[in-house]
Design a protein around this motif. Structure first.
Motif, PDB file in Angstrom:
ATOM      1  N   LEU A  55       0.827  -1.217   0.000  1.00 54.61           N
ATOM      2  CA  LEU A  55       0.000   0.000   0.000  1.00 54.61           C
ATOM      3  C   LEU A  55       0.855   1.258   0.000  1.00 54.61           C
ATOM      4  O   LEU A  55       0.489   2.273  -0.623  1.00 54.61           O
ATOM      5  CB  LEU A  55      -0.931  -0.010   1.213  1.00 54.61           C
ATOM      6  CG  LEU A  55      -2.060  -1.048   1.196  1.00 54.61           C
ATOM      7  CD1 LEU A  55      -2.847  -0.996   2.485  1.00 54.61           C
ATOM      8  CD2 LEU A  55      -2.979  -0.830   0.002  1.00 54.61           C
ATOM      9  N   LEU A  56       1.983   1.225   0.697  1.00 54.11           N
ATOM     10  CA  LEU A  56       2.883   2.389   0.703  1.00 54.11           C
ATOM     11  C   LEU A  56       3.449   2.646  -0.694  1.00 54.11           C
ATOM     12  O   LEU A  56       3.587   3.797  -1.117  1.00 54.11           O
ATOM     13  CB  LEU A  56       4.012   2.162   1.709  1.00 54.11           C
ATOM     14  CG  LEU A  56       3.607   2.181   3.189  1.00 54.11           C
ATOM     15  CD1 LEU A  56       4.800   1.848   4.074  1.00 54.11           C
ATOM     16  CD2 LEU A  56       3.023   3.540   3.575  1.00 54.11           C
ATOM     17  N   VAL A  57       3.764   1.568  -1.413  1.00 54.77           N
ATOM     18  CA  VAL A  57       4.251   1.718  -2.785  1.00 54.77           C
ATOM     19  C   VAL A  57       3.168   2.331  -3.671  1.00 54.77           C
ATOM     20  O   VAL A  57       3.431   3.248  -4.469  1.00 54.77           O
ATOM     21  CB  VAL A  57       4.707   0.350  -3.341  1.00 54.77           C
ATOM     22  CG1 VAL A  57       5.061   0.462  -4.826  1.00 54.77           C
ATOM     23  CG2 VAL A  57       5.903  -0.166  -2.561  1.00 54.77           C
ATOM     24  N   PHE A  61       3.193   5.952  -5.567  1.00 55.23           N
ATOM     25  CA  PHE A  61       2.886   6.045  -6.996  1.00 55.23           C
ATOM     26  C   PHE A  61       1.755   7.035  -7.250  1.00 55.23           C
ATOM     27  O   PHE A  61       1.798   7.827  -8.208  1.00 55.23           O
ATOM     28  CB  PHE A  61       2.524   4.662  -7.528  1.00 55.23           C
ATOM     29  CG  PHE A  61       2.107   4.652  -8.969  1.00 55.23           C
ATOM     30  CD1 PHE A  61       3.047   4.831  -9.982  1.00 55.23           C
ATOM     31  CD2 PHE A  61       0.781   4.475  -9.320  1.00 55.23           C
ATOM     32  CE1 PHE A  61       2.658   4.833 -11.315  1.00 55.23           C
ATOM     33  CE2 PHE A  61       0.385   4.470 -10.643  1.00 55.23           C
ATOM     34  CZ  PHE A  61       1.325   4.651 -11.652  1.00 55.23           C
ATOM     35  N   SER A  62       0.742   7.050  -6.369  1.00 55.49           N
ATOM     36  CA  SER A  62      -0.383   7.975  -6.524  1.00 55.49           C
ATOM     37  C   SER A  62       0.059   9.422  -6.352  1.00 55.49           C
ATOM     38  O   SER A  62      -0.426  10.321  -7.059  1.00 55.49           O
ATOM     39  CB  SER A  62      -1.476   7.635  -5.503  1.00 55.49           C
ATOM     40  OG  SER A  62      -1.919   6.304  -5.664  1.00 55.49           O
ATOM     41  N   VAL A  63       0.989   9.664  -5.427  1.00 57.76           N
ATOM     42  CA  VAL A  63       1.513  11.021  -5.230  1.00 57.76           C
ATOM     43  C   VAL A  63       2.219  11.505  -6.490  1.00 57.76           C
ATOM     44  O   VAL A  63       2.050  12.651  -6.931  1.00 57.76           O
ATOM     45  CB  VAL A  63       2.461  11.047  -4.016  1.00 57.76           C
ATOM     46  CG1 VAL A  63       3.178  12.394  -3.931  1.00 57.76           C
ATOM     47  CG2 VAL A  63       1.682  10.793  -2.736  1.00 57.76           C
ATOM     48  N   VAL A  64       2.997  10.623  -7.100  1.00 55.97           N
ATOM     49  CA  VAL A  64       3.687  10.986  -8.345  1.00 55.97           C
ATOM     50  C   VAL A  64       2.684  11.296  -9.446  1.00 55.97           C
ATOM     51  O   VAL A  64       2.847  12.259 -10.221  1.00 55.97           O
ATOM     52  CB  VAL A  64       4.639   9.845  -8.767  1.00 55.97           C
ATOM     53  CG1 VAL A  64       5.247  10.131 -10.143  1.00 55.97           C
ATOM     54  CG2 VAL A  64       5.737   9.663  -7.736  1.00 55.97           C
ATOM     55  N   PHE A  68       2.387  15.023 -11.300  1.00 59.54           N
ATOM     56  CA  PHE A  68       2.601  15.176 -12.735  1.00 59.54           C
ATOM     57  C   PHE A  68       1.288  15.264 -13.510  1.00 59.54           C
ATOM     58  O   PHE A  68       1.313  15.315 -14.747  1.00 59.54           O
ATOM     59  CB  PHE A  68       3.451  14.022 -13.271  1.00 59.54           C
ATOM     60  CG  PHE A  68       4.895  14.099 -12.856  1.00 59.54           C
ATOM     61  CD1 PHE A  68       5.798  14.858 -13.586  1.00 59.54           C
ATOM     62  CD2 PHE A  68       5.334  13.432 -11.728  1.00 59.54           C
ATOM     63  CE1 PHE A  68       7.131  14.925 -13.195  1.00 59.54           C
ATOM     64  CE2 PHE A  68       6.663  13.505 -11.331  1.00 59.54           C
ATOM     65  CZ  PHE A  68       7.573  14.260 -12.064  1.00 59.54           C
ATOM     66  N   LYS A  69       0.156  15.275 -12.791  1.00 56.46           N
ATOM     67  CA  LYS A  69      -1.165  15.452 -13.409  1.00 56.46           C
ATOM     68  C   LYS A  69      -1.411  14.451 -14.539  1.00 56.46           C
ATOM     69  O   LYS A  69      -1.797  14.820 -15.656  1.00 56.46           O
ATOM     70  CB  LYS A  69      -1.320  16.878 -13.921  1.00 56.46           C
ATOM     71  CG  LYS A  69      -1.240  17.925 -12.819  1.00 56.46           C
ATOM     72  CD  LYS A  69      -1.419  19.319 -13.364  1.00 56.46           C
ATOM     73  CE  LYS A  69      -1.356  20.356 -12.230  1.00 56.46           C
ATOM     74  NZ  LYS A  69      -1.514  21.745 -12.724  1.00 56.46           N
ATOM     75  N   LEU A  70      -1.187  13.177 -14.227  1.00 55.58           N
ATOM     76  CA  LEU A  70      -1.461  12.110 -15.191  1.00 55.58           C
ATOM     77  C   LEU A  70      -2.928  11.699 -15.036  1.00 55.58           C
ATOM     78  O   LEU A  70      -3.275  10.778 -14.300  1.00 55.58           O
ATOM     79  CB  LEU A  70      -0.519  10.926 -14.944  1.00 55.58           C
ATOM     80  CG  LEU A  70       0.988  11.268 -14.947  1.00 55.58           C
ATOM     81  CD1 LEU A  70       1.823  10.033 -14.618  1.00 55.58           C
ATOM     82  CD2 LEU A  70       1.398  11.860 -16.290  1.00 55.58           C
ATOM     83  N   ASP A  71      -3.790  12.410 -15.736  1.00 55.80           N
ATOM     84  CA  ASP A  71      -5.242  12.291 -15.509  1.00 55.80           C
ATOM     85  C   ASP A  71      -5.789  10.905 -15.802  1.00 55.80           C
ATOM     86  O   ASP A  71      -6.668  10.406 -15.101  1.00 55.80           O
ATOM     87  CB  ASP A  71      -5.981  13.346 -16.361  1.00 55.80           C
ATOM     88  CG  ASP A  71      -5.610  14.764 -15.952  1.00 55.80           C
ATOM     89  OD1 ASP A  71      -5.264  14.956 -14.764  1.00 55.80           O
ATOM     90  OD2 ASP A  71      -5.648  15.662 -16.809  1.00 55.80           O
ATOM     91  N   THR A  72      -5.302  10.261 -16.820  1.00 56.24           N
ATOM     92  CA  THR A  72      -5.831   8.934 -17.179  1.00 56.24           C
ATOM     93  C   THR A  72      -5.542   7.911 -16.085  1.00 56.24           C
ATOM     94  O   THR A  72      -6.428   7.158 -15.656  1.00 56.24           O
ATOM     95  CB  THR A  72      -5.218   8.464 -18.514  1.00 56.24           C
ATOM     96  OG1 THR A  72      -5.486   9.430 -19.526  1.00 56.24           O
ATOM     97  CG2 THR A  72      -5.807   7.119 -18.911  1.00 56.24           C
ATOM     98  N   ILE A  73      -4.289   7.888 -15.612  1.00 59.53           N
ATOM     99  CA  ILE A  73      -3.922   6.949 -14.539  1.00 59.53           C
ATOM    100  C   ILE A  73      -4.667   7.286 -13.260  1.00 59.53           C
ATOM    101  O   ILE A  73      -5.121   6.391 -12.522  1.00 59.53           O
ATOM    102  CB  ILE A  73      -2.407   6.974 -14.304  1.00 59.53           C
ATOM    103  CG1 ILE A  73      -1.671   6.534 -15.576  1.00 59.53           C
ATOM    104  CG2 ILE A  73      -2.016   6.063 -13.139  1.00 59.53           C
ATOM    105  CD1 ILE A  73      -0.160   6.574 -15.467  1.00 59.53           C
ATOM    106  N   LEU A  74      -4.839   8.592 -12.973  1.00 61.04           N
ATOM    107  CA  LEU A  74      -5.572   9.001 -11.775  1.00 61.04           C
ATOM    108  C   LEU A  74      -7.028   8.556 -11.841  1.00 61.04           C
ATOM    109  O   LEU A  74      -7.601   8.119 -10.839  1.00 61.04           O
ATOM    110  CB  LEU A  74      -5.489  10.525 -11.625  1.00 61.04           C
ATOM    111  CG  LEU A  74      -6.010  11.118 -10.324  1.00 61.04           C
ATOM    112  CD1 LEU A  74      -5.218  10.566  -9.135  1.00 61.04           C
ATOM    113  CD2 LEU A  74      -5.933  12.641 -10.339  1.00 61.04           C
TER     114      LEU A  74
END
Length: 294
Positions: A55-57, A61-64, A68-74
């Motif tokens: 979960l920490l990993v 990854f979510s913070v990154v 970087f405003k990666l909207d699709t991955i978010l």
């Protein structure tokens, strides 16, 4: 002097901005701190520790992704969150069940709630202690593997149902005959309730505690497993070394001689004696009253 007064005024103005802490807030902080500590200990001693690292990993990854405003991955992360929580509950169902069993077996709850009103209580007397000690060390001399679970406050009826009913008086001869090699009842555990052997060939839950010595076999892991979910005490005789161990409260310790084991078992007998509390006396009256009505 003026500078000191100015600094004091500045500090007091800063402190005035802080919320006032009352006794209620202190109690809440203490309770939350205790719960967080117990949760971390539970995570450390189970497979949830690996889950926490994963979960920490994912969190990093979510913070990154957000930075970087990666909207699709978010968008993908937001939509799979609910499914992931459900999946975690299914995967870690055994650990969650074990945690709830440990919570329900605490003495603070059993002393308040009359959960044992229908339970028959038999005295754990000195004769039973002596017979257990004699059988244990006689089997240890010839390296006969044994697993004897002694019931205390938590009922072992569910475990008893997995074996064969015996309902015999505890004697060293009976226990030695049960665990003798190549006999029908030697495999599994014996459940002892009061002064009687309730059942034999019982199956016990295995502990998944990673801190248990890898040199110990299934018999010792089963002894620790049942002590994690109940308040029972389990006496183990190793078939390989003849070493005698006692499992209690999720821990396993070696017993070097008969007097040490006798002292431990005598402690069970003293705790099992009815206390003089008003609540327990009232429960006893209710039980006796029901028996009299019959």
């Amino acid at each position: 002097m003026d500078i000191l007064l100015e600094v004091m005024d500045q500090l007091s103005s800063w402190l005035s901005l802080l919320p006032r802490i009352s006794l209620k807030n202190i109690v809440e902080i203490a309770i939350i701190s205790f719960l967080v500590y117990e949760l971390l200990v539970w995570i450390k001693n189970t497979r949830a520790w690996t889950l926490l690292k994963g979960l920490l990993v994912i969190f990093a990854f979510s913070v990154v992704v957000v930075l970087f405003k990666l909207d699709t991955i978010l968008w993908i992360l937001k939509n799979i969150t609910a499914i992931a929580v459900t999946a975690l509950l299914v995967v870690f169902q055994p650990e969650l069940r074990k945690a709830l069993e440990q919570l329900g077996s605490q003495n603070i709850i059993s002393s308040i709630l009359p959960m044992d009103q229908g339970k028959e209580t038999n005295g754990f007397n000195d004769r039973t202690v002596n017979e257990l000690v004699r059988a244990t060390f006689e089997m240890a001399k010839v390296k006969t593997g044994a697993l004897m679970v002694i019931e205390r406050g938590t009922s072992l009826k569910e475990i008893e149902r997995t074996g064969i009913e015996i309902n015999g008086l505890v004697t060293s001869q009976l226990l030695i005959n049960i665990f003798e090699h190549n006999t029908p009842l030697h495999d599994g555990a014996v459940v002892i309730r009061g002064n009687r052997v309730a059942a034999a060939t019982c199956y016990l839950p295995l502990s998944d505690n990673m801190s248990i010595n890898k040199a110990l076999g299934t018999r010792h892991r089963a002894a620790v497993g049942v002590s994690e979910t109940t308040d029972s005490l389990t006496v183990v005789v190793s078939e390989e070394t003849g070493r005698v161990s006692v499992a209690e409260g999720g821990s396993l310790k070696t017993v070097s001689d008969a007097e040490t084991l006798r002292s431990i078992l005598s402690g069970i007998r003293e705790v099992a004696e009815p206390s003089g509390s008003r609540f327990r006396l009232w429960k006893g009256r209710l039980i006796n009253g029901k028996k009299a009505d019959k």
